[in-house]
Design an enzyme around this catalytic site. Structure first.
Site, short mmCIF file in Angstrom:
data_model
loop_
_atom_site.label_atom_id
_atom_site.label_comp_id
_atom_site.label_asym_id
_atom_site.label_seq_id
_atom_site.Cartn_x
_atom_site.Cartn_y
_atom_site.Cartn_z
N LYS A 275 0.80 -1.24 -0.08
CA LYS A 275 -0.10 0.00 0.00
C LYS A 275 0.87 1.31 0.00
CE LYS A 275 -2.01 2.71 3.01
NZ LYS A 275 -1.90 3.93 2.15
N GLU B 285 10.44 15.52 15.28
CA GLU B 285 10.50 15.40 13.82
C GLU B 285 10.02 16.49 13.00
OE1 GLU B 285 9.00 12.03 11.76
OE2 GLU B 285 10.98 11.68 10.78
N CYS C 139 13.53 10.52 6.30
CA CYS C 139 13.55 10.04 7.79
C CYS C 139 14.79 10.36 8.50
CB CYS C 139 13.27 8.60 7.79
SG CYS C 139 14.27 7.52 6.87
N GLU D 180 10.11 0.86 10.26
CA GLU D 180 11.00 1.88 9.95
C GLU D 180 10.39 3.25 10.14
OE1 GLU D 180 14.20 1.60 8.85
OE2 GLU D 180 14.11 -0.69 8.34
P1 NAD Z 1 2.48 8.11 7.98
O1 NAD Z 1 2.68 7.20 9.21
O2 NAD Z 1 1.33 9.15 8.22
O3 NAD Z 1 1.91 7.23 6.70
C1 NAD Z 1 2.87 6.18 6.22
C2 NAD Z 1 1.80 5.20 5.67
O4 NAD Z 1 1.08 4.45 6.62
C3 NAD Z 1 1.31 5.63 4.62
O5 NAD Z 1 0.89 4.72 3.37
C4 NAD Z 1 -0.45 5.93 5.21
O6 NAD Z 1 -1.42 5.72 4.48
C5 NAD Z 1 -0.41 4.66 6.22
N1 NAD Z 1 -0.98 4.79 7.48
C6 NAD Z 1 -1.52 5.76 7.93
N2 NAD Z 1 -2.25 5.63 9.13
C7 NAD Z 1 -2.19 4.12 9.13
C8 NAD Z 1 -2.75 3.36 10.16
N3 NAD Z 1 -3.52 3.62 11.23
N4 NAD Z 1 -2.70 1.87 9.83
C9 NAD Z 1 -1.82 1.62 8.96
N5 NAD Z 1 -1.34 2.40 7.94
C10 NAD Z 1 -1.54 3.54 7.99
O7 NAD Z 1 3.79 8.81 7.74
P2 NAD Z 1 4.05 9.84 6.37
O8 NAD Z 1 3.62 11.00 7.05
O9 NAD Z 1 3.49 9.24 5.11
O10 NAD Z 1 5.73 9.54 6.23
C11 NAD Z 1 6.40 10.45 6.91
C12 NAD Z 1 6.86 9.46 8.09
O11 NAD Z 1 7.75 8.39 7.78
C13 NAD Z 1 8.25 10.30 9.02
O12 NAD Z 1 8.00 10.19 10.29
C14 NAD Z 1 9.52 9.54 8.44
O13 NAD Z 1 10.47 9.82 9.38
C15 NAD Z 1 8.98 8.31 8.32
N6 NAD Z 1 10.04 7.51 7.43
C16 NAD Z 1 10.77 6.59 8.13
C17 NAD Z 1 11.57 5.84 7.11
C18 NAD Z 1 12.56 4.86 7.66
O14 NAD Z 1 13.24 4.23 6.72
N7 NAD Z 1 12.68 4.87 8.90
C19 NAD Z 1 11.58 6.26 5.89
C20 NAD Z 1 10.63 7.03 5.24
C21 NAD Z 1 9.83 7.65 5.94
#
Ligand code: NAD
Length: 515
Positions: free
Chosen positions: A219, A425, A327, A293
């Protein structure tokens, strides 16, 4: 070449000193201001000329076919550089999730039973086809995500292809990866990814899972579904067996339904720590295996014996690359006290040469913020930083486009460890600059965070590198460089940045059962 850049009207370091940091940057700032006025020039526009058609509406990809969603809901995917709707994306329902998981289950025995070298052939084909269509994917990634075309073209797409190549190489060598053990796939993997590196994150997830004989329901994030859906076209082209990879679009609800599905064996999530914690709770006691992650607030530490120009370039790469939507962004900069003025001067000077604007222009360094919510979050942090007493510096070209979501590369001085901008962050082009006196103090302050994703050390001394790297609580420690990735090198976090590794031999471990 056009005309020289206009001088910024935003206060520079010497006119807006933070309390307790009197004198910072004064001499250095004057010197670099003069230099900037003399030497910085605008380039003529260099727009990417390839246009990529996008269908008005997009369905799901289940069991080898594009198909409509069971529900009737669609949401727009917007170009963040001009707020135009690129396409309407289907919001997958619980029934869609059931169908996709069922397709993945059905495909599992056949895919798992294929000899490794046969699975490798599919991965090699996928990687090659991605290379052949690289320009189209780069344009689509930039349209949908707002990142500069030079990054999509030079980083995201080539790195995604490399990930498939690298894991194709492992598919028939798993017995050597885990000597003396019987290697089995985990089963059906639910993979949920964020919007900052849409195709690259898909590759990080899909490549090891497929190499190890698992099947997948992926997804993508709701603001960046387009390259994942286009990847499905490649899966058809390479004749990947139906059901081995299924792609569901949608928001948090779709993600939650997928993560909670009882027929899913493994959940791999990349995203915010907040959602990661919820998923850890929902997976607890279900027997599902889980890797997370998550977010970060990574420190970049410059010692006085470092090569300062190189260090400042690394800092720029570390925080302003991809609009700070990284991230592992080096969002906390610790500078040894004696060199703080010089580093701030160089930072300010370099910031003046960053080009912010049209992501489709090949000279653009900083593109658009990915979505309105994120843009608002960054604005709130900028406001909060100021109201807590830190001093905001935005020294570059301030002529941002009228439409779209934009943020000038920024840094704060006068930051206290208790300030929100030093702790949380921001996920945007905002740096918190602080100073330290001794290596011990740098270590303590760098580790003083709930996160532990990455860190950077800048010094001329190998002994200092080893001492610091061993004691920094971070999954990746870069030395005299920053934000370097390789498919063969494991990536992942400590503490609230998650657990599990992606990439390298260590990344395979999450996708196998060993007997
Ligand atoms: P997010 O957690 O809001 O969303 C990430 C994904 O999760 C999206 O596909 C979203 O639709 C889905 N999602 C949202 N709520 C959910 C739920 N309750 N259950 C299951 N899935 C759900 O994050 P974002 O805003 O898309 O991305 C930014 C974050 O991602 C930042 O905190 C960043 O640090 C982190 N990130 C981490 C890495 C890593 O490798 N550690 C890499 C990239 C991004």
């Amino acid at each position: 070449m056009g005309h020289p850049k206009q001088e910024s009207t935003v206060p520079s370091l010497e006119s807006d000193k933070p309390q307790g940091a009197q004198g910072e940057g004064e001499a250095a700032s004057h010197r670099f201001d003069d230099l900037a006025a003399e030497t910085l020039w605008d380039y003529a526009p260099a727009p990417e000329t390839v246009s990529v058609p996008v269908a008005d509406r997009q369905g799901l990809f289940i069991d080898g076919d594009f198909c409509p969603s069971d529900g009737k809901e669609f949401f727009p995917s917007i170009n963040p550089a001009n707020e135009e709707v690129l396409s309407e994306i289907a919001a997958a329902t619980q029934a869609d999730v059931d169908r996709a998981v069922q397709a993945a289950r059905k495909a599992l025995p056949g895919w798992a039973a294929l000899p490794g070298h046969e699975r490798a052939k599919y991965l090699f084909r996928l990687a090659r086809r991605l290379q052949e269509r690289a320009r189209e994917f780069a344009v689509l990634e930039t349209l949908d995500g707002g990142k500069p075309i030079k990054e999509s073209r030079d980083v995201d797409i080539p790195e995604a292809a490399k990930h498939f190549f690298y894991h194709a190489g492992w598919a028939d060598k798993l017995d050597y990866a885990f000597p003396g053990r019987q290697v089995r796939p985990v089963g059906v993997c639910a993979q949920i990814i964020p919007w900052n590196f849409p195709l690259l994150m898909a590759a990080w997830k899909l490549a090891p899972a497929l190499a190890c004989g698992n099947t997948v329901v992926l997804k993508p994030a709701e603001t960046t579904s387009l390259t994942a859906l286009r990847l499905a076209e490649i899966l058809q082209e390479i004749e990947l067996p139906p059901g081995v990879v299924n792609i569901l679009t949608g928001g948090g609800e779709t993600g939650a339904a997928l993560a909670a599905h009882p027929k899913v064996d493994k959940l791999a999530f990349t995203g915010s720590t907040e959602v990661g914690k919820k998923l850890a709770q929902s997976a607890a006691g279900t027997g599902k295996s889980l890797t997370l992650e998550l977010g970060g607030k990574s420190p970049n530490i410059i010692f006085e014996d470092a090569s300062l120009d190189q260090a400042v370039e690394g800092v720029i790469q570390g925080i302003y690359f991809n609009q700070g939507h990284v991230c592992c962004a080096g969002s906390r900069l610790f500078v040894q006290e004696g060199i703080l003025p010089e580093v701030l001067g160089k930072l300010e000077w370099r910031l003046k040469s960053l080009r912010v604007g049209d992501p489709m222009d090949k000279n653009t360094d900083v593109g658009a913020i990915n979505n309105r919510e994120q843009w608002q979050r960054i604005q709130d942090y900028l406001q909060q930083g100021r109201s807590e007493g830190a001093v905001l510096h935005q020294v570059g070209d301030s002529s941002l486009p009228d439409r779209g979501f934009w943020c000038q590369p920024s840094f704060f001085t006068g930051v206290q460890p208790s300030h929100v901008v030093a702790r949380e962050e921001i996920f945007g082009p905002v740096l918190a600059v602080m100073s330290f006196r001794t290596p011990e103090e740098a270590l303590q302050r760098a580790n003083n965070t709930p996160y532990g994703l990455a860190a950077g050390i800048w010094t001329d001394k190998g002994s200092k590198i080893f001492e610091m790297a061993g004691r920094l609580q971070a999954g990746v420690v870069w030395c005299n460089t920053y934000n370097r990735f390789d498919a063969s090198s494991p990536f992942g976090g400590f503490k609230e940045s998650g657990f599990g590794r992606e990439g390298g031999l260590q990344g395979l471990r999450a996708y196998v059962k060993l007997q």
